[in-house]
Design a protein around this motif. Structure first.
Motif, PDB file in Angstrom:
ATOM      1  N   THR A  48       0.848  -1.185   0.000  1.00  0.00           N
ATOM      2  CA  THR A  48       0.000   0.000   0.000  1.00  0.00           C
ATOM      3  C   THR A  48       0.889   1.243   0.000  1.00  0.00           C
ATOM      4  O   THR A  48       2.123   1.140   0.091  1.00  0.00           O
ATOM      5  CB  THR A  48      -0.883   0.040   1.261  1.00  0.00           C
ATOM      6  N   SER A  49       0.261   2.398  -0.046  1.00  0.00           N
ATOM      7  CA  SER A  49       1.022   3.649   0.024  1.00  0.00           C
ATOM      8  C   SER A  49       1.788   3.753   1.333  1.00  0.00           C
ATOM      9  O   SER A  49       2.864   4.352   1.385  1.00  0.00           O
ATOM     10  CB  SER A  49       0.086   4.850  -0.134  1.00  0.00           C
ATOM     11  N   ARG A  50       1.257   3.158   2.395  1.00  0.00           N
ATOM     12  CA  ARG A  50       1.941   3.180   3.687  1.00  0.00           C
ATOM     13  C   ARG A  50       3.280   2.445   3.600  1.00  0.00           C
ATOM     14  O   ARG A  50       4.302   2.923   4.094  1.00  0.00           O
ATOM     15  CB  ARG A  50       1.050   2.539   4.755  1.00  0.00           C
ATOM     16  N   HIS A  51       3.266   1.285   2.951  1.00  0.00           N
ATOM     17  CA  HIS A  51       4.508   0.522   2.785  1.00  0.00           C
ATOM     18  C   HIS A  51       5.512   1.300   1.942  1.00  0.00           C
ATOM     19  O   HIS A  51       6.698   1.352   2.262  1.00  0.00           O
ATOM     20  CB  HIS A  51       4.225  -0.827   2.110  1.00  0.00           C
ATOM     21  N   LYS A  53       5.740   4.505   1.427  1.00  0.00           N
ATOM     22  CA  LYS A  53       6.260   5.649   2.193  1.00  0.00           C
ATOM     23  C   LYS A  53       7.369   5.207   3.138  1.00  0.00           C
ATOM     24  O   LYS A  53       8.373   5.915   3.312  1.00  0.00           O
ATOM     25  CB  LYS A  53       5.132   6.308   2.989  1.00  0.00           C
ATOM     26  N   ASN A  54       7.206   4.033   3.735  1.00  0.00           N
ATOM     27  CA  ASN A  54       8.175   3.568   4.719  1.00  0.00           C
ATOM     28  C   ASN A  54       9.479   3.059   4.115  1.00  0.00           C
ATOM     29  O   ASN A  54      10.452   2.863   4.838  1.00  0.00           O
ATOM     30  CB  ASN A  54       7.553   2.469   5.597  1.00  0.00           C
ATOM     31  N   ASP A  80      -4.473   0.201  -1.517  1.00  0.00           N
ATOM     32  CA  ASP A  80      -5.055   1.052  -0.480  1.00  0.00           C
ATOM     33  C   ASP A  80      -6.570   0.904  -0.455  1.00  0.00           C
ATOM     34  O   ASP A  80      -7.204   0.973   0.596  1.00  0.00           O
ATOM     35  CB  ASP A  80      -4.721   2.528  -0.741  1.00  0.00           C
ATOM     36  N   VAL A  90      -6.081   1.183   3.659  1.00  0.00           N
ATOM     37  CA  VAL A  90      -5.582   2.513   4.005  1.00  0.00           C
ATOM     38  C   VAL A  90      -6.706   3.500   3.711  1.00  0.00           C
ATOM     39  O   VAL A  90      -7.224   3.537   2.595  1.00  0.00           O
ATOM     40  CB  VAL A  90      -4.323   2.895   3.184  1.00  0.00           C
ATOM     41  N   GLU A  94      -5.263   9.094   4.609  1.00  0.00           N
ATOM     42  CA  GLU A  94      -3.890   8.630   4.819  1.00  0.00           C
ATOM     43  C   GLU A  94      -3.214   8.340   3.478  1.00  0.00           C
ATOM     44  O   GLU A  94      -2.016   8.608   3.316  1.00  0.00           O
ATOM     45  CB  GLU A  94      -3.845   7.378   5.693  1.00  0.00           C
ATOM     46  N   SER A  95      -3.958   7.806   2.513  1.00  0.00           N
ATOM     47  CA  SER A  95      -3.381   7.576   1.189  1.00  0.00           C
ATOM     48  C   SER A  95      -2.820   8.867   0.612  1.00  0.00           C
ATOM     49  O   SER A  95      -1.697   8.902   0.080  1.00  0.00           O
ATOM     50  CB  SER A  95      -4.438   7.011   0.223  1.00  0.00           C
ATOM     51  N   ASN A  98       0.250   9.907   2.503  1.00  0.00           N
ATOM     52  CA  ASN A  98       1.401   9.079   2.127  1.00  0.00           C
ATOM     53  C   ASN A  98       1.965   9.503   0.779  1.00  0.00           C
ATOM     54  O   ASN A  98       3.191   9.561   0.589  1.00  0.00           O
ATOM     55  CB  ASN A  98       1.007   7.605   2.109  1.00  0.00           C
TER      56      ASN A  98
END
Length: 197
Positions: A48-51, A53-54, A80, A90, A94-95, A98
């Motif tokens: 996802t966008s969270r991954h 970003k990290n 997401d 997500v 938050e998407s 990110n």
């Protein structure tokens, strides 16, 4: 020129029996157009966008030297919009956050383009992808980052839609669908502008 493509399974080309996806096809066409580039495919399935970003801060710096020859393409969002246990993987806000974080980081390193998420076959999931695509388009406009809308363009492309069916899972196209994506990116003025000196 070094170009890193960062995103999810659609960057990797899952479902393509040729293992090229749109990124491989786009870059394979570059020499024919007189373009010389080194491609880094930094797609990871199910991310996802969270991954994304990290990991951008860990994966990009060593691949983007020298900086004056570096470029990045970001593309994510379909994962997401998936629903698990009654909730989006997500949430939309938050998407967008990110995307903003990724774009801000990358923009401090080198030029950046964003390719929007394509449609899927599941109608409810597809509506959420459309929502993400529109939100990403607004965010990129606010940031002054070029954004290529894929959702509507490919949603009206019979080859792409049929390719989703042929691909089997309704999320990943097979070769013809990835070729349609590559053609769209390859014709994009923002992409072609990177190579004009």
């Amino acid at each position: 020129m070094r170009v890193a493509f960062v995103g999810d399974s659609l960057i990797v080309g899952v479902g393509d029996p040729c293992y090229l996806g749109w990124v491989g096809r786009l870059c394979a066409a570059a020499p024919v157009a007189g373009l010389e580039l080194t491609m880094y495919n930094l797609g990871v399935r199910s991310e996802t966008s969270r991954h994304v970003k990290n990991r951008v801060g860990r994966e990009l710096p060593s691949r983007l030297l020298p900086r004056d020859e570096a470029r990045v393409v970001l593309s994510f969002g379909v994962n997401d919009a998936k629903v698990e246990d009654g909730r989006r993987k997500v949430e939309l806000a938050e998407s967008v956050d990110n995307l903003f974080a990724c774009a801000t980081y990358v923009s401090n390193l080198c030029p950046l383009l964003v390719v929007g998420p394509p449609p899927v076959l599941d109608a409810a999931h597809c509506a959420r992808v459309e929502e993400i695509s529109d939100a990403f388009a607004r965010a990129c406009d606010d940031m002054g980052v070029a954004y290529l809308e894929m959702y509507r363009a490919l949603g009206h492309d019979a080859t792409y839609r049929n390719s989703l069916v042929a691909g089997g899972d309704g999320y990943h196209p097979e070769a013809a669908g990835y070729a349609a994506m590559a053609t769209r990116v390859g014709a994009w003025d923002a992409w072609r502008g990177w190579f004009r000196c």
